[in-house]
Scaffold this motif. Sequence first.
Motif, PDB file in Angstrom:
ATOM      1  N   GLY A 115       0.813  -1.209   0.000  1.00 46.62           N
ATOM      2  CA  GLY A 115       0.000   0.000   0.000  1.00 46.62           C
ATOM      3  C   GLY A 115       0.843   1.254   0.000  1.00 46.62           C
ATOM      4  O   GLY A 115       0.495   2.273  -0.603  1.00 46.62           O
ATOM      5  N   GLU A 116       1.959   1.195   0.667  1.00 45.55           N
ATOM      6  CA  GLU A 116       2.809   2.362   0.797  1.00 45.55           C
ATOM      7  C   GLU A 116       3.411   2.779  -0.553  1.00 45.55           C
ATOM      8  O   GLU A 116       3.526   3.954  -0.858  1.00 45.55           O
ATOM      9  CB  GLU A 116       3.919   2.054   1.800  1.00 45.55           C
ATOM     10  N   PHE A 117       3.776   1.759  -1.350  1.00 47.36           N
ATOM     11  CA  PHE A 117       4.488   2.082  -2.598  1.00 47.36           C
ATOM     12  C   PHE A 117       3.633   1.892  -3.846  1.00 47.36           C
ATOM     13  O   PHE A 117       4.118   1.915  -4.951  1.00 47.36           O
ATOM     14  CB  PHE A 117       5.776   1.244  -2.676  1.00 47.36           C
ATOM     15  N   PHE A 118       2.353   1.700  -3.623  1.00 41.67           N
ATOM     16  CA  PHE A 118       1.438   1.452  -4.742  1.00 41.67           C
ATOM     17  C   PHE A 118       1.310   2.709  -5.598  1.00 41.67           C
ATOM     18  O   PHE A 118       1.290   3.829  -5.076  1.00 41.67           O
ATOM     19  CB  PHE A 118       0.080   1.055  -4.162  1.00 41.67           C
ATOM     20  N   GLN A 119       1.224   2.480  -6.930  1.00 42.93           N
ATOM     21  CA  GLN A 119       1.032   3.626  -7.822  1.00 42.93           C
ATOM     22  C   GLN A 119      -0.398   4.127  -7.722  1.00 42.93           C
ATOM     23  O   GLN A 119      -1.336   3.426  -8.051  1.00 42.93           O
ATOM     24  CB  GLN A 119       1.318   3.196  -9.286  1.00 42.93           C
ATOM     25  N   MET A 120      -0.573   5.345  -7.249  1.00 45.08           N
ATOM     26  CA  MET A 120      -1.903   5.908  -7.077  1.00 45.08           C
ATOM     27  C   MET A 120      -2.740   5.867  -8.361  1.00 45.08           C
ATOM     28  O   MET A 120      -3.939   5.633  -8.320  1.00 45.08           O
ATOM     29  CB  MET A 120      -1.795   7.360  -6.617  1.00 45.08           C
ATOM     30  N   GLU A 121      -2.059   6.083  -9.548  1.00 46.08           N
ATOM     31  CA  GLU A 121      -2.806   6.130 -10.815  1.00 46.08           C
ATOM     32  C   GLU A 121      -3.557   4.827 -11.064  1.00 46.08           C
ATOM     33  O   GLU A 121      -4.606   4.820 -11.685  1.00 46.08           O
ATOM     34  CB  GLU A 121      -1.880   6.376 -12.030  1.00 46.08           C
ATOM     35  N   ASP A 122      -3.002   3.726 -10.549  1.00 44.03           N
ATOM     36  CA  ASP A 122      -3.669   2.444 -10.761  1.00 44.03           C
ATOM     37  C   ASP A 122      -5.048   2.395 -10.106  1.00 44.03           C
ATOM     38  O   ASP A 122      -5.826   1.488 -10.356  1.00 44.03           O
ATOM     39  CB  ASP A 122      -2.808   1.291 -10.227  1.00 44.03           C
ATOM     40  N   LEU A 123      -5.322   3.364  -9.234  1.00 44.54           N
ATOM     41  CA  LEU A 123      -6.634   3.396  -8.595  1.00 44.54           C
ATOM     42  C   LEU A 123      -7.517   4.505  -9.182  1.00 44.54           C
ATOM     43  O   LEU A 123      -8.536   4.859  -8.610  1.00 44.54           O
ATOM     44  CB  LEU A 123      -6.489   3.637  -7.086  1.00 44.54           C
ATOM     45  N   SER A 124      -7.114   5.012 -10.369  1.00 48.85           N
ATOM     46  CA  SER A 124      -7.821   6.190 -10.878  1.00 48.85           C
ATOM     47  C   SER A 124      -9.298   5.914 -11.164  1.00 48.85           C
ATOM     48  O   SER A 124     -10.124   6.803 -11.133  1.00 48.85           O
ATOM     49  CB  SER A 124      -7.129   6.716 -12.137  1.00 48.85           C
ATOM     50  N   ARG A 125      -9.603   4.629 -11.377  1.00 43.12           N
ATOM     51  CA  ARG A 125     -11.016   4.345 -11.648  1.00 43.12           C
ATOM     52  C   ARG A 125     -11.805   4.092 -10.356  1.00 43.12           C
ATOM     53  O   ARG A 125     -12.972   3.797 -10.387  1.00 43.12           O
ATOM     54  CB  ARG A 125     -11.133   3.173 -12.608  1.00 43.12           C
ATOM     55  N   ALA A 126     -11.102   4.154  -9.243  1.00 45.45           N
ATOM     56  CA  ALA A 126     -11.781   3.986  -7.950  1.00 45.45           C
ATOM     57  C   ALA A 126     -11.406   5.162  -7.029  1.00 45.45           C
ATOM     58  O   ALA A 126     -10.561   5.028  -6.155  1.00 45.45           O
ATOM     59  CB  ALA A 126     -11.387   2.654  -7.313  1.00 45.45           C
ATOM     60  N   PRO A 127     -12.025   6.317  -7.269  1.00 47.11           N
ATOM     61  CA  PRO A 127     -11.609   7.521  -6.547  1.00 47.11           C
ATOM     62  C   PRO A 127     -11.750   7.397  -5.022  1.00 47.11           C
ATOM     63  O   PRO A 127     -10.923   7.931  -4.273  1.00 47.11           O
ATOM     64  CB  PRO A 127     -12.533   8.612  -7.087  1.00 47.11           C
ATOM     65  N   ASN A 128     -12.778   6.651  -4.556  1.00 45.05           N
ATOM     66  CA  ASN A 128     -12.952   6.491  -3.097  1.00 45.05           C
ATOM     67  C   ASN A 128     -11.766   5.752  -2.491  1.00 45.05           C
ATOM     68  O   ASN A 128     -11.255   6.123  -1.443  1.00 45.05           O
ATOM     69  CB  ASN A 128     -14.233   5.712  -2.785  1.00 45.05           C
ATOM     70  N   GLN A 129     -11.333   4.705  -3.209  1.00 48.07           N
ATOM     71  CA  GLN A 129     -10.196   3.927  -2.704  1.00 48.07           C
ATOM     72  C   GLN A 129      -8.927   4.771  -2.730  1.00 48.07           C
ATOM     73  O   GLN A 129      -8.106   4.716  -1.820  1.00 48.07           O
ATOM     74  CB  GLN A 129     -10.004   2.665  -3.548  1.00 48.07           C
ATOM     75  N   GLN A 130      -8.821   5.559  -3.798  1.00 48.48           N
ATOM     76  CA  GLN A 130      -7.647   6.409  -3.926  1.00 48.48           C
ATOM     77  C   GLN A 130      -7.566   7.384  -2.741  1.00 48.48           C
ATOM     78  O   GLN A 130      -6.523   7.545  -2.092  1.00 48.48           O
ATOM     79  CB  GLN A 130      -7.761   7.188  -5.234  1.00 48.48           C
ATOM     80  N   LYS A 131      -8.721   7.997  -2.473  1.00 50.09           N
ATOM     81  CA  LYS A 131      -8.772   8.964  -1.377  1.00 50.09           C
ATOM     82  C   LYS A 131      -8.432   8.280  -0.040  1.00 50.09           C
ATOM     83  O   LYS A 131      -7.661   8.794   0.781  1.00 50.09           O
ATOM     84  CB  LYS A 131     -10.181   9.557  -1.308  1.00 50.09           C
ATOM     85  N   ALA A 132      -9.030   7.089   0.112  1.00 51.13           N
ATOM     86  CA  ALA A 132      -8.801   6.355   1.373  1.00 51.13           C
ATOM     87  C   ALA A 132      -7.325   6.011   1.533  1.00 51.13           C
ATOM     88  O   ALA A 132      -6.743   6.162   2.615  1.00 51.13           O
ATOM     89  CB  ALA A 132      -9.656   5.092   1.397  1.00 51.13           C
ATOM     90  N   LEU A 133      -6.721   5.577   0.431  1.00 52.07           N
ATOM     91  CA  LEU A 133      -5.311   5.186   0.510  1.00 52.07           C
ATOM     92  C   LEU A 133      -4.437   6.384   0.896  1.00 52.07           C
ATOM     93  O   LEU A 133      -3.491   6.259   1.682  1.00 52.07           O
ATOM     94  CB  LEU A 133      -4.854   4.591  -0.831  1.00 52.07           C
ATOM     95  N   GLU A 134      -4.822   7.539   0.387  1.00 57.05           N
ATOM     96  CA  GLU A 134      -4.075   8.743   0.770  1.00 57.05           C
ATOM     97  C   GLU A 134      -4.146   8.983   2.271  1.00 57.05           C
ATOM     98  O   GLU A 134      -3.153   9.308   2.925  1.00 57.05           O
ATOM     99  CB  GLU A 134      -4.633   9.958   0.018  1.00 57.05           C
TER     100      GLU A 134
END
Length: 738
Positions: A128-147
């Motif tokens: 999770g720490e080194f995951f590419q954020m863009e790979d979650l671009s189709r899941a904005p909620n997950q992206q936000k949560a990961l941040e």
Amino acid sequence: MSDNLIEVLVPIPLLEKFSYLLPKHIKSSLPLPGSRVLVPFGRRTLVGIVWKTNSSPNLKIKKYKYIKEVIDNEPLLTKDLLDLADWASRYYHHPLGEVISYFFPPSLRKGKDAKFLETSFWDLTNKGEFFQMEDLSRAPNQQKALEIFREKGELAQIAAKAFGITQPTLSALEKKELVSRHTRELLPYKKRGPLDGKQEIKKLNAEQKFAVDSIISSEDSNEVFLLNGITGSGKTEVYIRAIQDVIKRGKQALVLIPEIGLAPQAEERFKNFFGERVLSFHSAKNDREKLDAWLGASRGLVDIIIGTRSSIFMPMKNLGLIVVDEEHDLSFKQVERFRYSARDIALYRAKLQNIPIVLASATPSLETLNNSLTKKYKVLNLTKRATGANLPKFSLIDLRGKELQDGLSSELINEVEEQLKSKNQVLIFLNRRGYAPSMICKSCGWVSNCERCDAHMTLHKRPERLQCHHCDSQKQKPSNCPSCESNQFESYGYGTERVEEFLKKRFKNFPVLRVDSDSTRKKNSLENYLGIIKEGKPTILLGTQLLAKGHHFPDVTLVGIVDADSGLFSADFRGSERVAQLMTQVAGRAGRDKKPGRVLLQTYCPEHPQIEELITGSYERFARNLLIERKAAKSPPFSFQAKVQAESPNTFVSRDFILDLLESAMKIKKLPKGLRVIGPLPAVMEKKSGVYRWEINIFSESRKSLHEFLDLTQTILYLPSTSKKVRWSVDIDPISLI
Ligand code: ADP
Ligand code: ZN
Ligand code: ZN
């Protein structure tokens, strides 16, 4: 195969211990004595306690069953508590499997985890720490949560919700292994810190100081103290201060109190002094609260446990002192199934753990008094009231030839009036609930007998009914006599409801609070009553022994004892001891603070020697005289007693069973010298709850020969054929003949 045969205790009324095999897949972690396992038993699965890990095989058993599951990785009970259970089982002649279940709260008996409530939390994983954020671009909620996770690292369930992270988002992140879920116990207590009570510290008087110093200086040795202090002499203050020292040394204290009704008062006083690390333990607590107290005590997170009878089994990580308050109180003895005395188990526990124990009372039991006279116990006397008040003055009201109004004499009524007018509180004591102890037909003499007991049914008015106080059966009050159809009845005798009715009519401007087990059935009702009393307004308190015990009522100036004679003519040799204790305790509610107190006793026997002794107010003199009588009669505490009783719906079956039992035991071995067996006799109340009871009472000057005799009878009692005939019980140190 014998090396993995494990002896397990199961909670059933059988003497045997059962052995099980440990299946290969759990062989790696051998469960130690004191930990729980699930075992097959008949067609059921039971929670058992490991007793021994290398049991020797019984040649008669061809095929052992397997343990199904090991519940605990670590033992829940330490060696000294296992030893205590073993002793209690042998002393009370009760199956060890049932005895040991008393050491666990209900949820642990059911096999639940020995853990506090747990909470879930999520941790950011490496991925999770080194995951590419863009790979979650189709899941904005997950992206936000990961941040958010990257910022915070870890989030508990509530926190995640507060940040707007929903459950599906969490699950999705978890699935992608970007976060991982864990659980953690939530501690319901504060961690150890300095004592955080807020109460001012009282200056002890010389006797109190001596008592506290004596207890403190016996730390780490098994000294038994009798804290013998008159009512209101500051006994509680003494043991609180001794406990303060125990806690300073990093140890814990266990305080046993007799009555659940006293728990809120005791808890409040302790919390004022010690802050939040005090917990109470009694039957009104729910399963979660009981488990939390148990875990806190056994892990050493709680400093003080205050509890009723069953708290004596509470594991404590580092116990430093036991206090048994009102040690004479009968409620420390359980009178069904496992008939133990919590006080006596406390004494043995203190011995095993080599710690001091304090027995406190204004009216010590004859056993305890005798042990202090023979110097087995150290006596700490408190002879003065701590507030500087005097003990109340006693006077008799001779009822002979007097007209009474619902049980009350005009002298008592006038005195009540005087006190209320002077803005004081009054306590009227009558140890009988209901309206009247029986109802009689005026024309034919029919009496409201209970069909199931050798007893009358008590008339109650609110709600109206007849109720038996021995088996609890109830029926409607008949409007016509079942025997002659007349509708003319007499209510015979007085109970609290009747006296309440009178007092309410007579003293219309003052509240009358009736406190008995009927009026306090609802949760918190006793606390509400005690709250009203505390306000200090002129009030009449009317009640049974519920009001007699331990309460501090600073505004009560008069105690009226409606019926001082009721215990004088008891069939039980312990009757006088009980009356003296009860009267002294009730009287002790008067004049505890600034205002002086009076006690008025209504009696038809003013010349009875025991009444005369009581009004001089010295319980100890009274008790010492009783000891002389007991010694002459070789009654307890000058002998040890056990009672074996059988009951069945047929009186002859019960009788013959007890006869056969005695005969068979004597065939195996002659009765040892010094053993007296009284009976077989019907019980004092032969018929109770629809069964007939016969018994033998055994008295012996040597505990050893008493127990040898009981061992003999035990082999017969536990024969499978016995249970088909009768129900039986063995009671060691019984507290009543009835
Ligand atoms: P007991 O347990 O013997 O009935 P308590 O400890 O409840 O007695 O004390 C009775 C009353 O006296 C309580 O109100 C208590 O606060 C007060 N008290 C106890 N010790 C002292 C003291 N040393 N100085 C002043 N008041 C005290
Ligand atoms: Zn009749
Ligand atoms: Zn009955």
